[in-house]
Design a protein around this motif. Structure first.
Motif, PDB file in Angstrom:
ATOM      1  N   HIS A 266       1.174  -1.279   0.069  1.00  0.00           N
ATOM      2  CA  HIS A 266       0.324   0.115  -0.120  1.00  0.00           C
ATOM      3  C   HIS A 266       0.621   1.587   0.087  1.00  0.00           C
ATOM      4  CE1 HIS A 266      -4.049  -1.994   0.624  1.00  0.00           C
ATOM      5  NE2 HIS A 266      -3.767  -2.776   1.356  1.00  0.00           N
ATOM      6  N   LEU A 267       1.882   1.246   0.310  1.00  0.00           N
ATOM      7  CA  LEU A 267       2.987   2.232   0.680  1.00  0.00           C
ATOM      8  C   LEU A 267       4.000   2.555  -0.542  1.00  0.00           C
ATOM      9  CD1 LEU A 267       4.054   4.173   2.741  1.00  0.00           C
ATOM     10  CD2 LEU A 267       6.461   3.005   3.265  1.00  0.00           C
ATOM     11  N   VAL A 268       3.429   1.695  -1.440  1.00  0.00           N
ATOM     12  CA  VAL A 268       5.305   1.915  -2.026  1.00  0.00           C
ATOM     13  C   VAL A 268       4.015   2.345  -3.368  1.00  0.00           C
ATOM     14  CG1 VAL A 268       5.678   0.795  -4.550  1.00  0.00           C
ATOM     15  CG2 VAL A 268       6.532   0.020  -1.434  1.00  0.00           C
ATOM     16  N   THR A 269       2.490   1.769  -3.738  1.00  0.00           N
ATOM     17  CA  THR A 269       1.597   1.944  -4.508  1.00  0.00           C
ATOM     18  C   THR A 269       0.882   3.418  -4.366  1.00  0.00           C
ATOM     19  OG1 THR A 269       0.785  -0.407  -4.546  1.00  0.00           O
ATOM     20  CG2 THR A 269      -0.532   1.545  -4.792  1.00  0.00           C
ATOM     21  N   SER A 270       1.105   3.523  -3.058  1.00  0.00           N
ATOM     22  CA  SER A 270       0.506   5.223  -3.149  1.00  0.00           C
ATOM     23  C   SER A 270       1.628   6.289  -3.339  1.00  0.00           C
ATOM     24  CB  SER A 270       0.649   5.128  -1.365  1.00  0.00           C
ATOM     25  OG  SER A 270      -0.325   5.250  -0.599  1.00  0.00           O
ATOM     26  N   LEU A 271       3.366   5.680  -3.021  1.00  0.00           N
ATOM     27  CA  LEU A 271       4.120   6.613  -3.607  1.00  0.00           C
ATOM     28  C   LEU A 271       4.617   6.381  -5.046  1.00  0.00           C
ATOM     29  CD1 LEU A 271       6.742   5.823  -0.412  1.00  0.00           C
ATOM     30  CD2 LEU A 271       5.198   7.808  -1.456  1.00  0.00           C
ATOM     31  N   GLY A 272       3.826   5.612  -5.559  1.00  0.00           N
ATOM     32  CA  GLY A 272       4.128   5.023  -7.099  1.00  0.00           C
ATOM     33  C   GLY A 272       3.680   6.035  -7.431  1.00  0.00           C
ATOM     34  N   GLY A 273       1.888   6.207  -7.086  1.00  0.00           N
ATOM     35  CA  GLY A 273       0.878   6.915  -7.818  1.00  0.00           C
ATOM     36  C   GLY A 273       1.404   8.356  -7.382  1.00  0.00           C
ATOM     37  N   ALA A 274       2.058   9.131  -6.050  1.00  0.00           N
ATOM     38  CA  ALA A 274       2.270  10.174  -6.694  1.00  0.00           C
ATOM     39  C   ALA A 274       3.638  10.954  -7.221  1.00  0.00           C
ATOM     40  CB  ALA A 274       2.558  10.656  -4.825  1.00  0.00           C
ATOM     41  N   ALA A 275       4.439   9.461  -7.471  1.00  0.00           N
ATOM     42  CA  ALA A 275       5.376  10.207  -8.568  1.00  0.00           C
ATOM     43  C   ALA A 275       4.520  10.027  -9.749  1.00  0.00           C
ATOM     44  CB  ALA A 275       6.248   9.168  -8.792  1.00  0.00           C
TER      45      ALA A 275
END
Length: 169
Positions: free
Chosen positions: A13-22
């Motif tokens: 969930h953290l990586v997905t959120s960071l990836g979405g923001a990037a």
């Protein structure tokens, strides 16, 4: 009642959120580059772009059209900037990998819930990794394409400005 998430699931969930923001930041920067690219091509060629300005944005989200319009907008701007030169191969590599990553990811990611995707990461990780690898490859090829197309436009602008005559001091 749901079980507590594992550390791997929390990380997903953290990586997905960071990836979405990037991805959002990259999309905004890329679209602003495409707009400037089109404007420069129009000034250098003296002709209107093949695609209307609306398609710079809508071309990414309108189904079916999004399979070729974004590449076409970049290619049209390049041809307007340097009609005598071939389109850099990196543009086609970028677009091919992007379409491959998106089409392969649609069936994997968008038809299932987040919990089902996480469960699949434990059992069928290779399709997820292959789709992600195509998107990462597209990002790298896209950066190379941006540099190549921009370099051609900058060189053409310098030619159009003419040689600089040194001013006496």
């Amino acid at each position: 009642m749901h079980r507590p998430l594992t550390a791997l699931e929390d990380s997903y969930h953290l990586v997905t959120s960071l990836g979405g923001a990037a991805a959002l930041v990259c999309a905004v920067l890329f679209l602003s580059w495409v707009v400037r690219l089109r404007d420069n091509a129009r000034l250098l060629s003296g002709r209107a772009p093949k695609y209307a300005g609306l398609w710079v944005y809508a071309g990414w989200i309108v189904p079916v059209v999004n399979l070729w319009f974004p590449r076409g907008i970049v290619a049209d701007a390049f041809r307007g900037s340097a009609p005598e030169r071939r389109l850099p191969a990196s543009v086609n590599v970028w677009w091919g990998l992007w379409v491959l990553g998106m089409l392969s990811g649609v069936g994997i990611v968008y038809k299932d819930s987040t919990d089902e995707i996480i469960a699949r990461a434990y059992t069928e990780v290779w399709p997820l990794l292959a789709s992600d690898a195509a998107v990462v490859g597209a990002a790298v090829a896209g950066a190379v394409a941006v540099r190549a197309v921009t370099a051609v436009q900058v060189a053409r602008m310098r030619e159009a400005a003419g040689p600089r005559v040194p001013q006496p001091v």
